[in-house]
Design an enzyme around this catalytic site. Sequence first.
Site, PDB file in Angstrom:
ATOM      1  N   ASP A 213      28.788  36.880 -35.686  1.00 26.80           N
ATOM      2  CA  ASP A 213      28.600  35.883 -35.016  1.00 26.80           C
ATOM      3  C   ASP A 213      29.399  35.940 -33.986  1.00 26.80           C
ATOM      4  O   ASP A 213      30.724  35.707 -34.057  1.00 26.80           O
ATOM      5  CB  ASP A 213      28.903  34.528 -35.923  1.00 26.80           C
ATOM      6  CG  ASP A 213      28.596  33.363 -34.930  1.00 26.80           C
ATOM      7  OD1 ASP A 213      27.880  33.539 -33.754  1.00 26.80           O
ATOM      8  OD2 ASP A 213      28.243  32.271 -35.761  1.00 26.80           O
ATOM      9  N   HIS A 306      16.792  32.723 -34.239  1.00 27.22           N
ATOM     10  CA  HIS A 306      17.857  31.990 -33.328  1.00 27.22           C
ATOM     11  C   HIS A 306      17.976  32.656 -32.245  1.00 27.22           C
ATOM     12  O   HIS A 306      18.159  32.205 -31.141  1.00 27.22           O
ATOM     13  CB  HIS A 306      18.777  31.925 -34.464  1.00 27.22           C
ATOM     14  CG  HIS A 306      20.164  31.276 -33.571  1.00 27.22           C
ATOM     15  ND1 HIS A 306      20.046  29.735 -33.486  1.00 27.22           N
ATOM     16  CD2 HIS A 306      21.330  32.036 -33.352  1.00 27.22           C
ATOM     17  CE1 HIS A 306      21.419  29.687 -32.962  1.00 27.22           C
ATOM     18  NE2 HIS A 306      21.913  30.765 -33.083  1.00 27.22           N
TER      19      HIS A 306
HETATM   20  C1  HEM Z   1      23.642  34.083 -31.111  1.00 28.61           C
HETATM   21  C2  HEM Z   1      24.612  32.152 -35.579  1.00 28.61           C
HETATM   22  C3  HEM Z   1      24.487  27.638 -33.621  1.00 28.61           C
HETATM   23  C4  HEM Z   1      23.808  29.699 -29.144  1.00 28.61           C
HETATM   24  C5  HEM Z   1      23.917  33.768 -32.416  1.00 28.61           C
HETATM   25  C6  HEM Z   1      24.091  34.846 -33.507  1.00 28.61           C
HETATM   26  C7  HEM Z   1      24.053  34.325 -34.723  1.00 28.61           C
HETATM   27  C8  HEM Z   1      24.348  32.888 -34.648  1.00 28.61           C
HETATM   28  C9  HEM Z   1      24.450  35.075 -35.981  1.00 28.61           C
HETATM   29  C10 HEM Z   1      23.757  36.244 -33.244  1.00 28.61           C
HETATM   30  C11 HEM Z   1      24.876  36.985 -32.634  1.00 28.61           C
HETATM   31  C12 HEM Z   1      25.722  36.460 -31.488  1.00 28.61           C
HETATM   32  O1  HEM Z   1      25.028  36.952 -30.308  1.00 28.61           O
HETATM   33  O2  HEM Z   1      26.436  35.999 -31.816  1.00 28.61           O
HETATM   34  C13 HEM Z   1      24.657  30.617 -35.360  1.00 28.61           C
HETATM   35  C14 HEM Z   1      24.848  29.768 -36.586  1.00 28.61           C
HETATM   36  C15 HEM Z   1      24.841  28.475 -35.867  1.00 28.61           C
HETATM   37  C16 HEM Z   1      24.509  28.667 -34.461  1.00 28.61           C
HETATM   38  C17 HEM Z   1      25.105  30.095 -37.874  1.00 28.61           C
HETATM   39  C18 HEM Z   1      25.083  27.183 -36.632  1.00 28.61           C
HETATM   40  C19 HEM Z   1      25.657  26.928 -37.651  1.00 28.61           C
HETATM   41  C20 HEM Z   1      24.500  28.008 -32.235  1.00 28.61           C
HETATM   42  C21 HEM Z   1      24.054  26.511 -31.196  1.00 28.61           C
HETATM   43  C22 HEM Z   1      23.996  27.131 -30.060  1.00 28.61           C
HETATM   44  C23 HEM Z   1      23.768  28.749 -30.258  1.00 28.61           C
HETATM   45  C24 HEM Z   1      24.236  25.236 -31.800  1.00 28.61           C
HETATM   46  C25 HEM Z   1      23.823  26.447 -28.780  1.00 28.61           C
HETATM   47  C26 HEM Z   1      23.287  25.464 -28.725  1.00 28.61           C
HETATM   48  C27 HEM Z   1      23.540  31.126 -29.587  1.00 28.61           C
HETATM   49  C28 HEM Z   1      23.425  31.912 -28.256  1.00 28.61           C
HETATM   50  C29 HEM Z   1      23.466  32.938 -28.921  1.00 28.61           C
HETATM   51  C30 HEM Z   1      23.607  32.732 -30.180  1.00 28.61           C
HETATM   52  C31 HEM Z   1      23.274  31.396 -26.962  1.00 28.61           C
HETATM   53  C32 HEM Z   1      23.374  34.385 -28.123  1.00 28.61           C
HETATM   54  C33 HEM Z   1      21.848  34.736 -27.736  1.00 28.61           C
HETATM   55  C34 HEM Z   1      21.656  36.013 -27.117  1.00 28.61           C
HETATM   56  O3  HEM Z   1      21.444  36.917 -27.740  1.00 28.61           O
HETATM   57  O4  HEM Z   1      21.300  35.898 -25.958  1.00 28.61           O
HETATM   58  N1  HEM Z   1      24.259  32.531 -33.306  1.00 28.61           N
HETATM   59  N2  HEM Z   1      24.588  30.105 -34.150  1.00 28.61           N
HETATM   60  N3  HEM Z   1      24.019  28.648 -31.747  1.00 28.61           N
HETATM   61  N4  HEM Z   1      23.758  31.544 -30.716  1.00 28.61           N
HETATM   62 FE1  HEM Z   1      24.099  30.857 -32.370  1.00 28.61          FE
END
Ligand code: HEM
Length: 397
Positions: A213, A306
Amino acid sequence: GAAALGGAGVGWSAATAVAATAPAPPAASGPTTVVGPPAGAQTVPALGRHQTGIATTPQAHLALVGWDLKPGAGRRDLARMMRLLSDDAARLGAGRPALADTEPDLALHPARLTVTFGFGPQVLRTLVPAQRRPVLEELPAFSRDELEEQWSQTDVVAQICCDDPVTLAHARRMLLKDARPFAEVRWIQHGFRTARGTVPEGTTSRNLMGQVDGTVNPTEADPDFAPLVWTQTSDTDPFAGGTFLVVRRIRMQLDRWDRVDRAGREGVIGRRLDTGAPLTGTDEFDAPDFSATDHLGLPVIDPASHVARARSSDPTQRFLRRAYNYTEPDPRRSTGEDSGLLFLAYAADLARQFVPVQQRLDELDRLNAWVTTVGSAVYAVPPAAPAGGYVGQTLLE
Ligand code: HEM
């Protein structure tokens, strides 16, 4: 990604010099693993006009403290409180005891300690004169949120981050002590990431669902990091070099996540669990191919996953994520614990950069079946303290 450990902008306190010239430990006294000065000696140097703890490579431990000002507290009271807390933060961050420190020995290993302060919308409205007031609106309501009063908006926040939990506990205690005459603690939220030394520096941390993450995140090396994170106003603006923080406490339903098989879990995010690579690639940092299809003609990365939903075609709808895991005992739950993510994000304009992304995820995100947001708050994070001054001074005086 910005989740890397170590990285640029790390200095050494005086203790380093001592350690570096100290005689080597005797050989053959067991396995020798310590090479070079201890990580506890590292300090995060001042960053000019920006507060530290934002662009700083995330430290292993977090204590996020939310205070409400006491009834009747005015601008002068807040200024006095910020003067005391800023002084504590500066001394402790340099590995020196706070003024009237009751446990000065606990201050000597700063371990990259940073303290980052922010003000809630109510403080801006009531205590900051209109001509100096940065624009900060509360977030709109999101349909899936199940907000608990316990974790709601506060007047003041301190994001205390450190690689060492003992140093962190001491810093937290000093700040709590010095804030006591002015404010009441609403919540303290603790978080953690992978410890220094567990994995090679630069490794992206994992969250408690097991995912890598923090892969796609602006880093200071990106030319658009500054416009995405720091408010870009004229140099005379009292908020120039500041930013905005959004705090979302997101509970994970890990007992139900346990029932999903590996392929299902990877499909929810659109990335592999082992390497963090997109399902269309092999390396963590490969660009995902959202148009790729499998032998059935179905998209390899689910458009409801996601990453597909979180990514925007508008490059200004991006922000800096600086999230921490949390786990607390909770005897009311069958699992005995409450776990999730303290999602912290910094942006120069929350309404323009963060809200559209959160709205999209609220409408559709396969991850939603296992996560629930229970706390939410936003803060204006002023620029660094002016020389000899305190954080927030340019807004309050
Ligand atoms: C990407 C997990 C909540 C925005 C990711 C990734 C994971 C992840 C595993 C892919 C790896 C990375 O690029 O970091 C989670 C989990 C969440 C959560 C477990 C809640 C428990 C959120 C929230 C937001 C968010 C609330 C924004 C409102 C993003 C963005 C990316 C991302 C912008 C990158 C997307 C891209 O590839 O351009 N998240 N996330 N995430 N997450 Fe989350």
